[in-house]
Design a protein around this motif. Structure first.
Motif, PDB file in Angstrom:
ATOM      1  N   GLY A  36      -3.868  17.060  -0.577  1.00 21.39           N
ATOM      2  CA  GLY A  36      -4.292  17.168  -1.658  1.00 21.39           C
ATOM      3  C   GLY A  36      -5.148  16.126  -1.419  1.00 21.39           C
ATOM      4  O   GLY A  36      -5.423  16.846  -2.792  1.00 21.39           O
ATOM      5  N   GLU A  37      -4.739  14.476  -1.715  1.00 18.37           N
ATOM      6  CA  GLU A  37      -5.193  13.501  -2.111  1.00 18.37           C
ATOM      7  C   GLU A  37      -6.843  13.043  -1.545  1.00 18.37           C
ATOM      8  O   GLU A  37      -7.190  13.270  -0.090  1.00 18.37           O
ATOM      9  N   GLU A  38      -7.758  12.628  -2.346  1.00 17.22           N
ATOM     10  CA  GLU A  38      -8.624  12.302  -1.405  1.00 17.22           C
ATOM     11  C   GLU A  38      -8.470  10.512  -1.047  1.00 17.22           C
ATOM     12  O   GLU A  38      -8.563   9.737  -2.045  1.00 17.22           O
ATOM     13  N   LEU A  39      -8.315  10.288  -0.031  1.00 16.43           N
ATOM     14  CA  LEU A  39      -7.591   8.454   0.346  1.00 16.43           C
ATOM     15  C   LEU A  39      -9.034   7.404   0.866  1.00 16.43           C
ATOM     16  O   LEU A  39      -8.227   6.658   0.919  1.00 16.43           O
ATOM     17  N   SER A  40      -9.731   7.723   0.672  1.00 10.55           N
ATOM     18  CA  SER A  40     -10.823   7.029   1.801  1.00 10.55           C
ATOM     19  C   SER A  40     -10.951   5.566   1.017  1.00 10.55           C
ATOM     20  O   SER A  40     -10.470   4.609   1.050  1.00 10.55           O
ATOM     21  N   ALA A  41     -11.539   5.809  -0.467  1.00 11.06           N
ATOM     22  CA  ALA A  41     -11.348   3.858  -1.501  1.00 11.06           C
ATOM     23  C   ALA A  41     -10.097   3.594  -0.823  1.00 11.06           C
ATOM     24  O   ALA A  41      -9.910   2.485  -1.216  1.00 11.06           O
ATOM     25  N   PHE A  42      -9.256   4.160  -1.338  1.00 10.49           N
ATOM     26  CA  PHE A  42      -7.812   3.993  -1.732  1.00 10.49           C
ATOM     27  C   PHE A  42      -7.145   2.701  -0.125  1.00 10.49           C
ATOM     28  O   PHE A  42      -6.555   1.573  -0.145  1.00 10.49           O
ATOM     29  N   PHE A  43      -7.433   4.047   1.110  1.00 10.39           N
ATOM     30  CA  PHE A  43      -6.824   2.861   2.295  1.00 10.39           C
ATOM     31  C   PHE A  43      -8.369   1.219   3.088  1.00 10.39           C
ATOM     32  O   PHE A  43      -7.851   0.737   2.311  1.00 10.39           O
ATOM     33  N   ASP A  44      -9.459   1.995   2.622  1.00 11.71           N
ATOM     34  CA  ASP A  44     -10.398   1.223   2.150  1.00 11.71           C
ATOM     35  C   ASP A  44     -10.047  -0.177   1.406  1.00 11.71           C
ATOM     36  O   ASP A  44      -9.921  -1.743   2.086  1.00 11.71           O
ATOM     37  N   MET A 102       0.970  -1.096  -0.132  1.00  7.59           N
ATOM     38  CA  MET A 102       0.014   0.047   0.570  1.00  7.59           C
ATOM     39  C   MET A 102       0.801   0.915  -0.692  1.00  7.59           C
ATOM     40  O   MET A 102       0.314   2.430  -0.953  1.00  7.59           O
ATOM     41  N   TRP A 103       2.140   1.459   0.994  1.00  8.67           N
ATOM     42  CA  TRP A 103       3.018   2.923   0.853  1.00  8.67           C
ATOM     43  C   TRP A 103       3.582   2.566  -0.253  1.00  8.67           C
ATOM     44  O   TRP A 103       3.588   3.451  -0.664  1.00  8.67           O
ATOM     45  N   GLN A 104       3.472   1.974  -0.653  1.00  7.49           N
ATOM     46  CA  GLN A 104       4.553   1.554  -2.540  1.00  7.49           C
ATOM     47  C   GLN A 104       3.242   2.326  -3.357  1.00  7.49           C
ATOM     48  O   GLN A 104       3.997   3.291  -4.273  1.00  7.49           O
ATOM     49  N   SER A 105       2.419   1.584  -2.865  1.00  9.92           N
ATOM     50  CA  SER A 105       1.040   2.370  -4.318  1.00  9.92           C
ATOM     51  C   SER A 105       0.945   3.596  -3.624  1.00  9.92           C
ATOM     52  O   SER A 105       0.798   3.760  -4.628  1.00  9.92           O
ATOM     53  N   LEU A 106       1.137   4.177  -2.762  1.00 10.32           N
ATOM     54  CA  LEU A 106       0.539   5.699  -2.521  1.00 10.32           C
ATOM     55  C   LEU A 106       2.487   6.555  -2.899  1.00 10.32           C
ATOM     56  O   LEU A 106       2.067   7.559  -3.095  1.00 10.32           O
TER      57      LEU A 106
END
Length: 493
Positions: free
Chosen positions: A473-481, A430-434
């Motif tokens: 400034g990113e919207e990350l709710s779906a990313f984390f879920d 996940m961290w690499q994807s971010l």
């Protein structure tokens, strides 16, 4: 916690399984004198969001009941400071404890509940200097006195007994001995207590949402000594025994506390930035076993990514087990080649930022610790191997879906499989994807600034996600879920 290894794509092994040197023998620093007065707590990093006045304000916490292991932890008691006066009698396997807890009542309650093993017999309890009644059943000690929210009190206890480990909610082989206080065949001791188990040797609110300051007075017959977190501030020899006084200057969660009694030698080291380092190990073995001499370089490497080391000192304590644990300022490592490898040392050093100075306030978020330690270990391994981080992550992505299928999503794992590889590799990916999403500059700013912004505090995934969104400034709710909660792995995409 040192990562478990994997054998194949379909199976997980539940194992864990340079500076100027000045070697010192077991008598180094001893003197025949009365102990110095205990130092006042000193704080070298940012206090928590809701400090109390005075030196203990940094240890104020917003407590919660755990969502994964609700039977452990008592959200009434916000411990501010533990003073643990512990005597170990090896030939009787006897622990004699004299404990003082300064605490804030986090809620109004008719009683004061704490976690404490039934293996330890409590002789007396005093509240603010007055004897009080108590009931000790199972792993719960209940003091029969009412408290009012936000009032501060001092609780003192006397107890003794032979501590025994408590069963671990895990399939990992390095947890087979159980959690908490362990006694070796030679009657030496060590502790391992993630996600709980501190209650096997002292009365405690045994939950990560409650961080407290600590002082230790550890007494044992010579030539043995006691080792704990923080800095050794005084060592006194008296009538054939040694008392070692250790002071932890920043608040720690109970699972990050360590105490060991044995016949130790220690070696002093220093990082390039001047962090004082020590390695404590058996007096009959090598002074720097395995790759422990790499500790200064590990600190230097991690500081290059995460910024200045967040505490006053750092050590490695080598004990007779097979695991590894990021115990705050004094990393506990088992005496095995894997635990004492440079990779494991890098992993546990990263935890001093991710897990120790910023601690998850619920065990559902252990991925916050392990994912970052695993990711930066992977970055370090890629450097050592002469490969790219992308290639390293691609290799992990091949087996990560099976880890998720075996133990659940990293943010909603099977409670009976604590510490499985799913909470390491998926969040690392996940961290690499971010990183790929926001770019290196923003990514490494996030890695540095999060622990600095929340030093000495606790947080959950919502806190972390919101902070990253505000920063980038990113919207990350779906990313984390997707990464933390989905049964399907984003690594398959």
């Amino acid at each position: 916690m040192a990562l478990p290894r994997h054998r194949t794509r379909a199976a997980v092994i539940a194992l864990v399984g340079t500076g100027a040197l000045a070697a010192c023998g077991p008598d180094a620093g001893l003197r025949s004198a009365e102990p110095s007065p205990r130092p006042e707590p000193t704080v070298t990093s940012t206090p928590s969001a809701h400090p109390l006045p005075g030196p203990y304000g940094v240890a104020r916490n917003d407590l919660r009941e755990d969502s994964v292991y609700p039977a452990i932890g008592e959200p009434v008691v916000d411990a501010l400071h533990y003073d643990l006066d512990l005597t170990w009698v090896p030939d009787r396997d006897l622990l004699i404890g004299r404990e003082t807890i300064l605490f804030r009542a986090a809620a109004t309650s008719t009683t004061i509940p704490l976690d404490l093993s039934s293996e330890l017999e409590v002789a007396r309890v005093r509240l603010d200097g007055r004897p009080v009644d108590f009931e000790h059943t199972g792993t719960t000690l209940v003091i029969e006195q009412p408290v009012t929210a936000d009032d501060e009190h001092q609780l003192t206890l006397a107890y003794e007994g032979t501590p025994a480990p408590t069963p671990a909610p895990s399939e990992r082989s390095d947890f087979e001995q159980g959690l908490g206080w362990s006694i070796t065949d030679e009657h030496e001791t060590w502790t391992l207590q993630e996600p709980y188990g501190a209650f096997t040797w002292y009365a405690v609110n045994d939950h990560p949402s409650d961080k407290a300051l600590y002082d230790f007075a550890l007494t044992v017959d010579e030539p043995w000594s006691g080792v704990a977190n923080g800095q050794l501030v005084d060592t006194v020899r008296r009538a054939g025994s040694t008392t070692s006084h250790w002071h932890l200057a920043e608040p720690a969660a109970s699972y990050l506390v360590t105490v060991a009694f044995g016949d130790f030698q220690h070696t002093d080291l220093t990082s390039a930035s001047g962090v004082p380092l020590q390695v404590w190990t058996d007096v009959d073995g090598e002074a720097l076993p395995g790759e422990t001499a790499y500790l200064p370089e590990a600190v230097d490497w991690v500081e290059g990514i995460l910024g200045p080391y967040p505490f006053d000192s750092l050590g490695i304590l080598v004990v007779d087990n097979t695991s590894g644990m990021e115990t705050q300022t004094m990393i506990t490592l088992g005496d095995t080649a894997y635990s004492l490898s440079a990779a494991t040392i890098v992993h546990e050093v990263v935890h001093q930022w991710y897990g120790d100075t910023v601690t998850p306030d619920d065990w559902s978020d252990v991925w916050m610790n392990e994912g970052m330690a695993m990711y930066l270990q992977g970055v370090w391994e890629a450097e050592q191997e002469g490969t790219s981080v992308e290639e390293k992550m691609d290799g992990w992505a091949e087996f990560e879906p099976d880890l998720r299928a075996d133990a659940g999503p990293p943010g909603a794992y099977d409670p009976e499989k604590f510490g499985s590889s799913n909470v390491y590799y998926g969040p690392a990916l996940m961290w690499q994807s971010l990183r790929e999403r926001i770019g290196d500059d923003a990514f490494f700013e996030v890695l540095r600034e999060w622990p600095a912004a929340r030093a000495n505090g606790t947080a959950d995934r919502t806190d972390l996600r919101d902070w990253i969104e505000d920063t980038t400034g990113e919207e990350l709710s779906a990313f984390f879920d997707d990464w933390l909660l989905s049964e399907e792995s984003p690594a398959d995409d």
